[in-house]
Design a protein around this motif. Structure first.
Motif, PDB file in Angstrom:
ATOM      1  N   VAL A 105       0.837  -1.198   0.000  1.00 31.55           N
ATOM      2  CA  VAL A 105       0.000   0.000   0.000  1.00 31.55           C
ATOM      3  C   VAL A 105       0.870   1.246   0.000  1.00 31.55           C
ATOM      4  N   GLY A 106       1.966   1.200   0.769  1.00 30.38           N
ATOM      5  CA  GLY A 106       2.880   2.340   0.800  1.00 30.38           C
ATOM      6  C   GLY A 106       3.490   2.622  -0.556  1.00 30.38           C
ATOM      7  N   ALA A 107       3.725   1.566  -1.339  1.00 30.64           N
ATOM      8  CA  ALA A 107       4.302   1.748  -2.670  1.00 30.64           C
ATOM      9  C   ALA A 107       3.279   2.253  -3.673  1.00 30.64           C
ATOM     10  N   ILE A 108       2.020   1.856  -3.500  1.00 35.09           N
ATOM     11  CA  ILE A 108       0.991   2.200  -4.492  1.00 35.09           C
ATOM     12  C   ILE A 108       0.437   3.602  -4.261  1.00 35.09           C
ATOM     13  N   ILE A 109       0.066   3.911  -3.027  1.00 30.95           N
ATOM     14  CA  ILE A 109      -0.563   5.209  -2.745  1.00 30.95           C
ATOM     15  C   ILE A 109       0.514   6.227  -2.403  1.00 30.95           C
ATOM     16  N   SER A 135      -0.648  14.124  -5.922  1.00 30.31           N
ATOM     17  CA  SER A 135      -0.127  15.126  -6.849  1.00 30.31           C
ATOM     18  C   SER A 135      -0.519  14.850  -8.298  1.00 30.31           C
ATOM     19  N   LEU A 136      -0.176  13.649  -8.789  1.00 26.37           N
ATOM     20  CA  LEU A 136      -0.353  13.378 -10.217  1.00 26.37           C
ATOM     21  C   LEU A 136      -1.821  13.350 -10.617  1.00 26.37           C
ATOM     22  N   ALA A 137      -2.708  12.922  -9.719  1.00 27.94           N
ATOM     23  CA  ALA A 137      -4.144  12.907 -10.048  1.00 27.94           C
ATOM     24  C   ALA A 137      -4.631  14.296 -10.423  1.00 27.94           C
ATOM     25  N   GLY A 138      -4.178  15.305  -9.703  1.00 30.32           N
ATOM     26  CA  GLY A 138      -4.568  16.670 -10.014  1.00 30.32           C
ATOM     27  C   GLY A 138      -4.026  17.144 -11.344  1.00 30.32           C
ATOM     28  N   LEU A 177      -9.156   3.731 -13.175  1.00 34.00           N
ATOM     29  CA  LEU A 177      -9.800   2.430 -13.326  1.00 34.00           C
ATOM     30  C   LEU A 177      -9.157   1.622 -14.451  1.00 34.00           C
ATOM     31  N   VAL A 178      -8.853   2.269 -15.576  1.00 34.65           N
ATOM     32  CA  VAL A 178      -8.203   1.570 -16.687  1.00 34.65           C
ATOM     33  C   VAL A 178      -6.807   1.104 -16.280  1.00 34.65           C
ATOM     34  N   ALA A 179      -6.048   2.005 -15.644  1.00 29.89           N
ATOM     35  CA  ALA A 179      -4.716   1.626 -15.184  1.00 29.89           C
ATOM     36  C   ALA A 179      -4.795   0.499 -14.163  1.00 29.89           C
ATOM     37  N   GLY A 180      -5.797   0.553 -13.275  1.00 32.77           N
ATOM     38  CA  GLY A 180      -5.958  -0.495 -12.271  1.00 32.77           C
ATOM     39  C   GLY A 180      -6.307  -1.835 -12.885  1.00 32.77           C
ATOM     40  N   ALA A 181      -7.156  -1.837 -13.922  1.00 34.07           N
ATOM     41  CA  ALA A 181      -7.512  -3.095 -14.590  1.00 34.07           C
ATOM     42  C   ALA A 181      -6.297  -3.720 -15.257  1.00 34.07           C
ATOM     43  N   PHE A 237       1.963   4.446 -13.046  1.00 36.68           N
ATOM     44  CA  PHE A 237       2.973   4.154 -12.017  1.00 36.68           C
ATOM     45  C   PHE A 237       2.387   4.225 -10.613  1.00 36.68           C
ATOM     46  N   ALA A 238       1.156   4.772 -10.509  1.00 33.58           N
ATOM     47  CA  ALA A 238       0.515   4.864  -9.202  1.00 33.58           C
ATOM     48  C   ALA A 238      -0.166   3.565  -8.787  1.00 33.58           C
ATOM     49  N   VAL A 239      -0.196   2.554  -9.659  1.00 34.27           N
ATOM     50  CA  VAL A 239      -0.955   1.338  -9.335  1.00 34.27           C
ATOM     51  C   VAL A 239      -0.141   0.060  -9.502  1.00 34.27           C
ATOM     52  N   PHE A 240       1.183   0.135  -9.411  1.00 37.00           N
ATOM     53  CA  PHE A 240       1.938  -1.119  -9.552  1.00 37.00           C
ATOM     54  C   PHE A 240       2.980  -1.325  -8.458  1.00 37.00           C
ATOM     55  N   GLY A 241       2.710  -0.877  -7.260  1.00 34.43           N
ATOM     56  CA  GLY A 241       3.679  -1.020  -6.182  1.00 34.43           C
ATOM     57  C   GLY A 241       4.011  -2.450  -5.826  1.00 34.43           C
TER      58      GLY A 241
END
Length: 505
Positions: A46-50, A56-59, A75-79, A240-244
Motif C-alpha cells: 500500500v505504501g508503494a501504491i498510494i 499530486s499526479l491525479a490533479g 480504473l483503466v490503469a488499475g484493470a 505508475f501509481a498502481v503497480f507497487g
C-alpha cells in the motif's frame, strides 16, 4: 544443469537463453534477514501504491488530460495492473527470491531476457523514487508557504517548471533521506514505513470523508472535457501509481513464509489502494472544477479553495509523510534488484555487498539514492512518471507472457497462488500494457531505447562471461523451482539469530 541446445542463442552453457536459478545463499553474511510478515508486506505494498499518484499526479492529469474522467484513467490503469498482478502473484508463490521480474524472466525465458528486465527496472525504480519525491516537494512548499516561509525560486522546481526554477532541491534531499533510512536495516526501516503508511491511509480517509461533503455535481460536468482519449492517455501517465506490488516482490528473501504471504499481500494492497483512489478522484474533481485544480498542491489547495485551509494543512503533512513510503518501497526494490544482479554475476559483486551488521545492500542503496536525487532535481514530474511507466509496462509484458509459458510447460509445479482465467487474464495483461505504452511520447521511447542499448553493452562486455563463472552450466531443470519453492522454512533464521538481529537493528 543440462548442456543441451548449445550455441550462442541456445539454452546450453554458452547460450544467452539458458535458464538460470541461483541457489540460496549458504552463509549468513550473504543472506538477507527474513522479518516481514503478511501485515507488514501488505502495508509496504500500500505504501508503494498510494503516494504521488493520489496526492499530486491525479490533479495534474485531471487538469491537463482528463478532467473528472481522471476516475476512468485510474480504473483503466488499475484493470491493466490487476491482470499483471495475477501473473506476479503466481511467480512469487513459485520463486520466493529477491529480484522480482528479473528472477522470474531468467528462470523461465532465459538469462538475456532476465537481464533486459533487470536492467530496465533499475532505471524505472530509480525514476519513480524521483517522481514521487517531486510530488512530495510540492506539498512541502505548500506547508512552508502557510507558515510564512518563502524559499528562493531557484530551488523550487526543475528547469522549465516555473519562473526562476533551476533545481528541485527539496525533492533531491528527500531521495537522499530515504536512502539513509533504508540503510538503517530492514527491521528498523520497515517499522518506520508501517507507521508512515498508517498515517497516510488515515489522511486519505480524512480526505474522502470530509471531501465528500464538499462535492458539487456541477464540478463534475463535463465529465470528459478532453474526450475519453484524454482519459486513456491519462491512464498511461498515472499507471505508475498502481503497480507497487512489483517492488514488493523484490523483498521475497526478507519475507516470512514468502510463498504464502507475498501473493496475498499483492492482492490485498492493490484492492485497498484502488478503493481509495476511486473515492479520492471523485472528491478532488467534485470539490473544485478541474480547471481550478492546482497540480502541485492537489488536495490541500482544493480544501483551501472551499474554505477548509486547516484540513488542507493536515493533508499536506500527511502527503509529505505518506509519499516517503513510496520512495521507501521502490528504493528498497531497486537495491534488492541490484543485489540479485550482483549475486548472479551480471554486475560486479561489490555493488551487492551487504552491510556487515545491518545486512542490507548499502552501496547499491546509496548509489540509487544519489541517482534518483539527480533525476528529481532536473526532471518535471510528468517526464519522470512516463520514464517509469514505459519500463514497468515493458516488464509486465514479459512477466505476463512468462506465466503462460511456465503454466503450460510445467503445470505440475507447486504454486502458492494460481493466476485465474489462464491464458486469457495474463494475455489481457500483455494487451493492456502494450496499449498503454502506445500513449507514451516518442522521447520516452528513445530514452528507454538508449538505456537498453547501454545495458546490452554491459552484458556483452562484463555480464555474459562473469555470470558463467558465478553460475556455471546450461539451463536449470524447471523442477528446481519446486525445490526452491519449498525452501522458505529452510531459510528461516534460527531463534538466536532473530534475537541477535533484533538487538543489532
Amino acid at each position: 544443469m543440462s548442456s543441451e541446445h548449445g550455441g550462442l542463442f541456445g539454452t546450453g552453457e554458452r547460450g544467452v537463453f539458458r535458464r538460470t536459478l541461483p541457489p540460496p545463499e549458504q552463509t549468513q553474511e550473504r543472506r538477507l534477514t527474513r522479518v516481514l510478515g503478511l501485515w507488514q508486506l501488505t502495508l509496504v505494498g500500500v505504501g508503494a501504491i498510494i503516494g504521488a499518484g493520489i496526492f499530486s499526479l491525479a490533479g495534474a492529469v485531471a487538469k491537463e488530460m482528463a478532467g473528472p474522467a481522471v476516475l476512468v484513467s485510474f480504473l483503466v490503469a488499475g484493470a491493466a495492473s490487476l491482470c499483471a498482478a495475477f501473473a506476479y502473484a503466481e511467480f512469487s508463490g513459485m520463486v520466493p527470491r529477491a529480484g522480482s521480474s528479473y528472477t522470474y524472466g531468467s528462470a523461465v525465458l532465459g538469462e538475456l531476457v532476465g537481464w533486459v528486465i533487470g536492467w530496465d527496472l533499475l532505471l524505472e525504480y530509480t525514476a519513480i523514487v524521483a517522481a514521487v519525491s517531486i510530488g512530495m516537494s510540492g506539498y512541502v512548499g505548500y506547508l512552508l508557504d502557510t507558515v510564512g516561509v518563502h524559499l528562493p525560486a531557484w530551488m523550487l522546481g526543475a528547469p522549465g517548471t516555473g519562473a526562476g526554477h533551476k533545481v528541485d532541491l527539496i525533492a533531491a534531499l528527500i531521495c537522499v533521506g530515504v536512502a539513509w533510512l533504508l540503510n538503517r536495516g530492514t527491521r528498523t526501516s520497515a517499522r518506520v514505513d508501517v507507521v508512515l503508511t498508517t498515517i497516510k491511509i488515515l489522511v486519505v480517509l480524512l480526505v474522502v470523508v470530509v471531501g465528500l461533503m464538499q462535492v458539487r455535481s456541477a464540478n463534475l460536468t463535463p465529465f470528459a472535457p478532453f474526450g475519453f482519449g484524454g482519459a486513456f492517455a491519462g491512464a498511461a501517465t498515472v499507471f505508475f501509481a498502481v503497480f507497487g506490488y512489483d517492488a514488493l516482490s523484490t523483498a521475497a528473501e526478507e519475507s516470512v513464509q514468502a510463498r504464502r504471504h507475498l501473493p496475498k499481500a499483492m492482492m490485498y494492497s492493490l484492492a485497498i489502494s484502488m478503493v481509495l483512489y476511486v473515492l479520492a478522484c471523485v472528491v478532488l474533481t467534485g470539490m473544485v472544477h478541474y480547471t481550478q485544480i492546482d497540480p502541485s498542491g492537489g488536495f490541500s489547495a482544493a480544501f483551501r479553495t472551499v474554505g477548509l485551509g486547516g484540513v488542507g494543512a493536515v493533508v499536506a503533512v500527511g502527503a509529505v509523510l505518506g509519499i516517503v513510503t513510496v520512495s521507501f518501497s521502490f528504493m528498497l526494490g531497486a537495491s534488492r534488484l541490484w543485489y540479485a544482479l550482483s549475486r548472479d554475476g551480471l554486475m560486479p559483486r561489490w555493488f551487492g555487498e551487504l552491510h556487515p551488521r545491518r545486512r542490507v545492500p548499502h552501496r547499491a542503496t546509496w548509489i540509487i539514492g544519489a541517482a534518483s536525487a539527480v533525476l528529481a532535481g532536473v526532471l518535471p514530474v510528468q517526464e519522470a512518471a512516463q520514464l517509469t511507466n514505459i519500463g514497468v509496462l515493458f516488464a509486465f509484458v514479459i512477466v505476463s507472457a512468462a506465466v503462460v509459458v511456465i503454466r503450460y510447460r510445467r503445470p505440475d509445479l507447486p504454486r502458492g497462488f494460481r493466476c485465474p482465467g489462464m491464458p486469457v487474464v495474463p494475455l489481457l495483461g500483455v494487451a493492456f500494457s502494450v496499449w498503454l505504452m502506445s500513449f507514451l511520447t516518442a522521447e520516452t521511447w528513445l530514452r528507454l531505447g538508449g538505456w537498453l542499448l547501454l545495458g546490452l553493452v554491459v552484458y556483452v562486455v562484463y555480464g555474459y562471461r562473469n555470470t558463467r563463472r558465478v553460475l556455471p552450466g546450461g539451463s536449470v531443470d524447471l523442477a528446481d523451482l519446486s525445490r526452491l519453492a519449498g525452501s522458505d522454512a529452510a531459510l528461516q533464521p534460527a531463534p538466536a539469530a532473530v534475537e541477535s538481529t533484533t538487538t543489532k537493528d
